[in-house]
Design a protein around this motif. Sequence first.
Motif, PDB file in Angstrom:
ATOM      1  N   LEU A  77       2.526  -0.495  -7.956  1.00 46.09           N
ATOM      2  CA  LEU A  77       1.520   0.010  -7.021  1.00 46.09           C
ATOM      3  C   LEU A  77       1.922  -0.249  -5.574  1.00 46.09           C
ATOM      4  CD1 LEU A  77      -1.826  -0.986  -8.806  1.00 46.09           C
ATOM      5  CD2 LEU A  77      -0.896   1.314  -8.466  1.00 46.09           C
ATOM      6  N   PHE A  78       2.504  -1.426  -5.343  1.00 53.63           N
ATOM      7  CA  PHE A  78       2.938  -1.750  -3.988  1.00 53.63           C
ATOM      8  C   PHE A  78       4.065  -0.814  -3.546  1.00 53.63           C
ATOM      9  CE2 PHE A  78       5.386  -4.368  -0.900  1.00 53.63           C
ATOM     10  CZ  PHE A  78       4.380  -4.527   0.056  1.00 53.63           C
ATOM     11  N   MET A  79       4.969  -0.483  -4.468  1.00 51.21           N
ATOM     12  CA  MET A  79       6.054   0.436  -4.139  1.00 51.21           C
ATOM     13  C   MET A  79       5.510   1.814  -3.770  1.00 51.21           C
ATOM     14  SD  MET A  79       9.007   2.060  -6.534  1.00 51.21           S
ATOM     15  CE  MET A  79       7.724   3.117  -7.198  1.00 51.21           C
ATOM     16  N   VAL A  80       4.483   2.281  -4.499  1.00 51.20           N
ATOM     17  CA  VAL A  80       3.871   3.573  -4.186  1.00 51.20           C
ATOM     18  C   VAL A  80       3.278   3.548  -2.777  1.00 51.20           C
ATOM     19  CG1 VAL A  80       1.987   5.153  -4.777  1.00 51.20           C
ATOM     20  CG2 VAL A  80       3.377   4.152  -6.589  1.00 51.20           C
ATOM     21  N   ALA A  81       2.566   2.470  -2.438  1.00 51.37           N
ATOM     22  CA  ALA A  81       1.948   2.352  -1.115  1.00 51.37           C
ATOM     23  C   ALA A  81       3.011   2.325  -0.017  1.00 51.37           C
ATOM     24  CB  ALA A  81       1.089   1.092  -1.050  1.00 51.37           C
ATOM     25  N   VAL A 120       3.691   5.044   3.074  1.00 50.83           N
ATOM     26  CA  VAL A 120       3.798   4.660   4.492  1.00 50.83           C
ATOM     27  C   VAL A 120       5.129   5.147   5.067  1.00 50.83           C
ATOM     28  CG1 VAL A 120       3.987   2.712   6.090  1.00 50.83           C
ATOM     29  CG2 VAL A 120       2.256   2.684   4.280  1.00 50.83           C
ATOM     30  N   PHE A 121       6.197   4.989   4.301  1.00 49.26           N
ATOM     31  CA  PHE A 121       7.529   5.442   4.714  1.00 49.26           C
ATOM     32  C   PHE A 121       7.514   6.943   5.003  1.00 49.26           C
ATOM     33  CE2 PHE A 121      11.932   6.707   3.131  1.00 49.26           C
ATOM     34  CZ  PHE A 121      12.586   6.330   4.294  1.00 49.26           C
ATOM     35  N   ALA A 122       6.898   7.717   4.104  1.00 49.55           N
ATOM     36  CA  ALA A 122       6.813   9.170   4.297  1.00 49.55           C
ATOM     37  C   ALA A 122       6.011   9.504   5.551  1.00 49.55           C
ATOM     38  CB  ALA A 122       6.172   9.821   3.071  1.00 49.55           C
TER      39      ALA A 122
END
Length: 346
Positions: A106-110, A114-116
């Motif tokens: 989930l943290f990777m998705v968040a 943000v990166f995008a």
Amino acid sequence: MTMMIALILGGLVLLFAGGEFLVRGSVGVARRLGMSELLIGLTLVGFGTSMPELVTSLQALSDGSTGLSIGNVNGSNVANVLLVIGAACVICPIVTNPRALARDGLFMVAVTAVFAAVIWIDGFTRMTGLAFIGVLLVYLVLSVLLDRRKGSAAGEVHAGEAEVVETKEPLLVSLLLAVGGIAGVILGARFLVHGGSDLARMFGISETVIGLSIVAVGTSLPELVTSVMSALKGKADVALGNVIGSNIFNILGIMGVSAAIFPFSLMSTPEPAAGTPVDVSAMEYGEMTSLVTMQDMGALALSVFLLVLFAYTGRKLARWEGAVLLLAYAVYMSLSFGILPRIGGF
């Protein structure tokens, strides 16, 4: 031409060997000093396998090759899923434990979202870089605290990432391996960036495409080796956990440090085709394009979706599914190099 190929191949070899020596040496030193497997897996293994991407990105930005830098990180995250997990799955079918990967997934998705967003607004300022680094540090501290709880499934995965790295060398040898690994990564990054830039100029390929392909694959080799070893040892969760951790490190750590040291913009004025007069008015009035296309962001989004799907379903990933991932990566590379019609720009 020969020198350019030698630089690229030499850079790839040095990055791979340097990354392996760095991880092996630093893990060996940490064990000799009594550091827990949990902490080693969460920090040293994740940081060590991402070191080639970090040094390569810094070298590219230092040389003014922004496309190589952003392409390296974006391409590495895509390659980690489609290429690394695909290869590991073909070698050994994977069965996952959703409980072990839920929090980090989930943290990777968040983080990817943000990166995008930062790419969309072209916001890689020094403040953004420092914010990324701060978030990474908070994430690491909280992860260590949470993973130390008895029966933590995520903690077992992080400890497993360290256990995959087998070290029996004495302290002095481990120190020499770590120092030699750092030197190899630095030298390999220099060779790869210079060779990649020359290749882009010679064949009229954008530096971003070189970063997404040759550079990204080269810097993802440590993750590939670690994940394949995990799969062979029957530790599928470790293979997926390694990729999730690497993707988090790539965005927060590499982009954070890169933007903090060398703030950069993704906007560039397209270079005219050979023999075409330069449109000075377009250069003056902002007719510019982003170094990252919608196609590249789409590939990143697809890879994140697939990784989360694999992590949460808890089902077996058969060899044919790994083959599908590898095929998807081949299609993406074909689109990037224009072998297949490219999907729009951004």
